[in-house]
Design a protein around this motif. Structure first.
Motif, mmCIF file in Angstrom:
data_model
loop_
_atom_site.group_PDB
_atom_site.id
_atom_site.type_symbol
_atom_site.label_atom_id
_atom_site.label_comp_id
_atom_site.label_asym_id
_atom_site.label_seq_id
_atom_site.Cartn_x
_atom_site.Cartn_y
_atom_site.Cartn_z
ATOM 1 N N GLU A 156 0.846 -1.212 0.000
ATOM 2 C CA GLU A 156 0.000 0.000 0.000
ATOM 3 C C GLU A 156 0.874 1.251 0.000
ATOM 4 O O GLU A 156 0.549 2.246 -0.653
ATOM 5 C CB GLU A 156 -0.943 0.014 1.222
ATOM 6 C CG GLU A 156 -2.072 -0.982 1.119
ATOM 7 C CD GLU A 156 -3.410 -0.477 1.663
ATOM 8 O OE1 GLU A 156 -3.737 0.712 1.463
ATOM 9 O OE2 GLU A 156 -4.134 -1.278 2.285
ATOM 10 N N PRO A 160 -13.550 3.647 -2.795
ATOM 11 C CA PRO A 160 -13.364 3.138 -1.427
ATOM 12 C C PRO A 160 -13.975 1.767 -1.168
ATOM 13 O O PRO A 160 -13.385 0.948 -0.453
ATOM 14 C CB PRO A 160 -14.043 4.208 -0.557
ATOM 15 C CG PRO A 160 -13.962 5.450 -1.357
ATOM 16 C CD PRO A 160 -14.095 5.025 -2.778
ATOM 17 N N TYR A 161 -15.161 1.481 -1.755
ATOM 18 C CA TYR A 161 -15.781 0.173 -1.521
ATOM 19 C C TYR A 161 -14.949 -0.928 -2.167
ATOM 20 O O TYR A 161 -14.702 -1.978 -1.555
ATOM 21 C CB TYR A 161 -17.227 0.131 -2.028
ATOM 22 C CG TYR A 161 -17.909 -1.145 -1.610
ATOM 23 C CD1 TYR A 161 -18.105 -2.186 -2.521
ATOM 24 C CD2 TYR A 161 -18.305 -1.349 -0.291
ATOM 25 C CE1 TYR A 161 -18.688 -3.382 -2.132
ATOM 26 C CE2 TYR A 161 -18.883 -2.532 0.110
ATOM 27 C CZ TYR A 161 -19.073 -3.555 -0.812
ATOM 28 O OH TYR A 161 -19.643 -4.740 -0.400
ATOM 29 N N ARG A 199 -11.806 -0.802 -2.768
ATOM 30 C CA ARG A 199 -10.573 -0.915 -1.989
ATOM 31 C C ARG A 199 -10.796 -1.786 -0.754
ATOM 32 O O ARG A 199 -9.969 -2.631 -0.409
ATOM 33 C CB ARG A 199 -10.097 0.472 -1.543
ATOM 34 C CG ARG A 199 -9.560 1.317 -2.671
ATOM 35 C CD ARG A 199 -9.553 2.782 -2.256
ATOM 36 N NE ARG A 199 -8.475 3.091 -1.355
ATOM 37 C CZ ARG A 199 -7.239 3.359 -1.746
ATOM 38 N NH1 ARG A 199 -6.941 3.342 -3.028
ATOM 39 N NH2 ARG A 199 -6.316 3.636 -0.868
ATOM 40 N N ALA A 200 -11.951 -1.572 -0.091
ATOM 41 C CA ALA A 200 -12.273 -2.373 1.096
ATOM 42 C C ALA A 200 -12.382 -3.853 0.723
ATOM 43 O O ALA A 200 -11.932 -4.721 1.478
ATOM 44 C CB ALA A 200 -13.560 -1.876 1.737
ATOM 45 N N GLN A 201 -12.984 -4.132 -0.426
ATOM 46 C CA GLN A 201 -13.102 -5.529 -0.886
ATOM 47 C C GLN A 201 -11.721 -6.114 -1.167
ATOM 48 O O GLN A 201 -11.428 -7.251 -0.809
ATOM 49 C CB GLN A 201 -13.965 -5.613 -2.153
ATOM 50 C CG GLN A 201 -15.417 -5.211 -1.960
ATOM 51 C CD GLN A 201 -16.044 -5.887 -0.763
ATOM 52 O OE1 GLN A 201 -16.142 -7.108 -0.682
ATOM 53 N NE2 GLN A 201 -16.461 -5.105 0.207
ATOM 54 N N ARG A 260 -8.848 -5.201 0.127
ATOM 55 C CA ARG A 260 -8.150 -5.413 1.415
ATOM 56 C C ARG A 260 -8.704 -6.640 2.123
ATOM 57 O O ARG A 260 -7.964 -7.388 2.762
ATOM 58 C CB ARG A 260 -8.306 -4.180 2.312
ATOM 59 C CG ARG A 260 -7.466 -2.994 1.866
ATOM 60 C CD ARG A 260 -7.731 -1.783 2.724
ATOM 61 N NE ARG A 260 -6.904 -0.665 2.332
ATOM 62 C CZ ARG A 260 -7.342 0.587 2.219
ATOM 63 N NH1 ARG A 260 -8.608 0.872 2.484
ATOM 64 N NH2 ARG A 260 -6.522 1.552 1.853
ATOM 65 N N PHE A 261 -10.026 -6.837 2.035
ATOM 66 C CA PHE A 261 -10.668 -7.991 2.670
ATOM 67 C C PHE A 261 -10.077 -9.293 2.139
ATOM 68 O O PHE A 261 -9.708 -10.194 2.909
ATOM 69 C CB PHE A 261 -12.180 -7.956 2.424
ATOM 70 C CG PHE A 261 -12.895 -9.166 2.956
ATOM 71 C CD1 PHE A 261 -13.096 -10.287 2.159
ATOM 72 C CD2 PHE A 261 -13.328 -9.204 4.272
ATOM 73 C CE1 PHE A 261 -13.730 -11.419 2.667
ATOM 74 C CE2 PHE A 261 -13.969 -10.323 4.797
ATOM 75 C CZ PHE A 261 -14.161 -11.436 3.986
ATOM 76 N N TRP A 262 -9.986 -9.413 0.810
ATOM 77 C CA TRP A 262 -9.509 -10.670 0.223
ATOM 78 C C TRP A 262 -8.013 -10.874 0.466
ATOM 79 O O TRP A 262 -7.550 -11.996 0.663
ATOM 80 C CB TRP A 262 -9.889 -10.775 -1.248
ATOM 81 C CG TRP A 262 -11.354 -11.017 -1.384
ATOM 82 C CD1 TRP A 262 -12.313 -10.138 -1.810
ATOM 83 C CD2 TRP A 262 -12.064 -12.208 -1.008
ATOM 84 N NE1 TRP A 262 -13.551 -10.712 -1.735
ATOM 85 C CE2 TRP A 262 -13.438 -11.982 -1.245
ATOM 86 C CE3 TRP A 262 -11.658 -13.460 -0.500
ATOM 87 C CZ2 TRP A 262 -14.417 -12.949 -0.993
ATOM 88 C CZ3 TRP A 262 -12.626 -14.418 -0.248
ATOM 89 C CH2 TRP A 262 -13.986 -14.161 -0.495
ATOM 90 N N ASP A 291 -6.481 -9.890 3.145
ATOM 91 C CA ASP A 291 -6.471 -10.318 4.544
ATOM 92 C C ASP A 291 -6.895 -11.786 4.663
ATOM 93 O O ASP A 291 -6.310 -12.562 5.425
ATOM 94 C CB ASP A 291 -7.423 -9.411 5.349
ATOM 95 C CG ASP A 291 -7.579 -9.843 6.784
ATOM 96 O OD1 ASP A 291 -8.667 -10.320 7.159
ATOM 97 O OD2 ASP A 291 -6.602 -9.704 7.548
ATOM 98 N N PHE A 292 -7.891 -12.186 3.869
ATOM 99 C CA PHE A 292 -8.352 -13.578 3.841
ATOM 100 C C PHE A 292 -7.212 -14.508 3.423
ATOM 101 O O PHE A 292 -6.982 -15.558 4.026
ATOM 102 C CB PHE A 292 -9.527 -13.706 2.867
ATOM 103 C CG PHE A 292 -9.999 -15.119 2.651
ATOM 104 C CD1 PHE A 292 -9.551 -15.863 1.568
ATOM 105 C CD2 PHE A 292 -10.891 -15.701 3.535
ATOM 106 C CE1 PHE A 292 -9.984 -17.174 1.375
ATOM 107 C CE2 PHE A 292 -11.331 -17.017 3.346
ATOM 108 C CZ PHE A 292 -10.872 -17.751 2.266
#
Lengths: 218, 222
Positions: free
Chosen positions: A72, A88-89, A91-93, A95-97, A99-100
């Motif tokens: 990042e 932003p949405y 980006r959140a998705q 980051r989620f994957w 992290d997964f």
């Protein structure tokens, strides 16, 4: 003033590979310094005193640690060829994957070569389940990032060079369970920044043999 | 059109507390739906099918999961008020690093302090105090980790203040003796309405954690 960029890394590390890919995608010139993780150098311990791990990116003398945080950072400093989406949405998705992948793929993968018997079997099932979930998330897109290679692709593709080791020690085939993901991986490998950064699967396998011996894992 | 914000919430979850604080810092109206983790709602299972956990922020029907990711999302959508992250990329990376450190260390180590006994507890207590002392060094002379205002690290860490009484009672130590700077930082945060409204009472949390401890011990979890 020219940027001084140093990467403290280790050839086999999937986390290091993420940073190598990101730097290559941005066309950033840097000095790669291979670290001996069995005998950590003073500079590494100075630059990452908290976790004492690689990768560490040192930009004009200032260290950044943790692979996804480094990626990042790279994306924010070198704005060409963005790795994260601008929405932003989205980006959140992304980051989620990512992290997964850190929570599920990495942990289960390690247990496949580290464990035996029932625990190994459980690790295999978790690993395949995680990959299948990622396959569903990929859907019909060429990359997780859509038309372009992006943050999630970068987070996952380094594990691909470890698949051969996992498959051999775990006695299974990822292609059998996740053919679309293998197609995705082969598509990614055609990208120069990826092919330059991934370790050789056979060498990874040989490295894991050494690790198994070291930890007394049969 | 006004944003519709729903938080799938849990009064006792430090991770959910983070989101409550962030939403209030930004002055955002939201609906909190309390989840029962022993009987997860269809909405939770639909909005977070992968982890099936709280918190989940549902913004105009679109879910965002994982507390630190939710905090960054809130910060990026509502950029004009109370920024949680600085604008400099290096300072952002530092904030993310310490938020990640808190994620990796405080919950799991703290839990061992209130849930276990004997050697495991003693080791966890030492580890936790070391973590808090490290964070004290990171804070330095600043009023908040974020500088003059609450930042990502403050919001990430302050929910664990609600565990302080339980940690001190179970671990038999005094945080004000071991980490006075951290305790004054926590009290400073609590003066903010966004924080005081979002954190539950420490004694309620103590009772709740002791119930959980009994369950863990019954399951021989440690």
């Amino acid at each position: 003033m020219l940027d001084e960029v140093i990467l403290l890394d280790a050839y086999f590390s999937m986390f290091g590979m993420r940073v190598r890919i990101a730097l290559a995608e941005k066309g950033v010139e840097y000095e790669y310094r291979e670290q001996n993780l069995l005998n950590k150098g003073q500079y590494l311990l100075e630059m990452n005193p908290i976790h004492k791990k690689i990768p560490v990116l040192i930009h004009n003398g200032k260290p950044i640690c943790e692979s996804l945080i480094i990626v990042e950072y790279i994306d924010e400093v070198w704005k060409n060829n963005p790795l994260l989406p601008s929405d932003p949405y989205q980006r959140a998705q992304a980051r989620f994957w990512a992290d997964f992948i850190d929570k599920k793929v990495n942990d289960a993968g390690k247990r496949i070569w580290y464990m035996k018997g029932e625990q190994q079997q459980a690790a295999k099932e978790e690993f395949i389940e995680a990959l299948q979930l990622l396959e569903t998330e990929l859907g019909d897109k060429p990359y997780f990032g859509g038309d372009k290679f992006g943050f999630v692709d970068l987070a996952l593709i380094p594990f691909y060079c470890w698949f051969h080791a996992y498959e051999t020690f775990g006695n299974f085939s990822t292609e059998e369970h996740c053919p679309k993901l293998i197609e995705w991986a082969e598509r990614c490998e055609k990208i120069e920044s990826v092919s330059k950064s991934l370790a050789c699967p056979i060498k990874v396998y040989e490295f894991v043999l050494i690790l198994k011996k070291k930890y007394g894992v049969k | 059109m006004a944003d519709e914000l729903i938080l799938l919430d849990l009064w006792s979850s430090p991770f959910a507390m983070r989101v409550r604080i962030a939403l209030r810092e930004k002055g955002l109206d939201f609906e909190s739906i309390e989840e029962d983790l022993s009987n997860k709602s269809p909405l939770l299972l639909k909005m977070n099918p992968v982890h099936k956990q709280v918190p989940v922020l549902i913004h105009d029907e679109k879910p965002v999961c994982e507390s630190t990711i939710i905090l960054q999302y809130i910060d990026e959508v509502w950029r004009d008020k109370a920024p949680l992250l600085p604008s400099d990329p290096y300072e952002r990376a530092r904030a993310r690093f310490w938020a990640d450190y808190i994620d990796k260390k405080i919950y799991s180590t703290g839990r061992l302090v209130w849930a276990t006994t004997g050697e495991i507890q003693a080791a966890a207590k030492k580890d936790l105090i070391d973590c808090f002392k490290l964070l004290e060094m990171v804070l330095g002379d600043k009023p908040y980790f974020g500088g003059k205002t609450l930042g990502l690290v403050d919001v990430g860490l302050i929910p664990f203040y609600s565990w302080f009484y339980a940690l001190e009672t179970c671990g038999e130590f005094s945080l004000i003796d071991e980490c006075p700077k951290l305790v004054s930082w926590a009290k400073r945060c609590l003066q903010k309405e966004s924080v005081s409204k979002s954190l539950p009472d420490q004694y309620k949390i103590y009772d709740h954690l002791m119930d959980l401890k009994k369950k863990f011990q019954a399951q021989q979890k440690f």
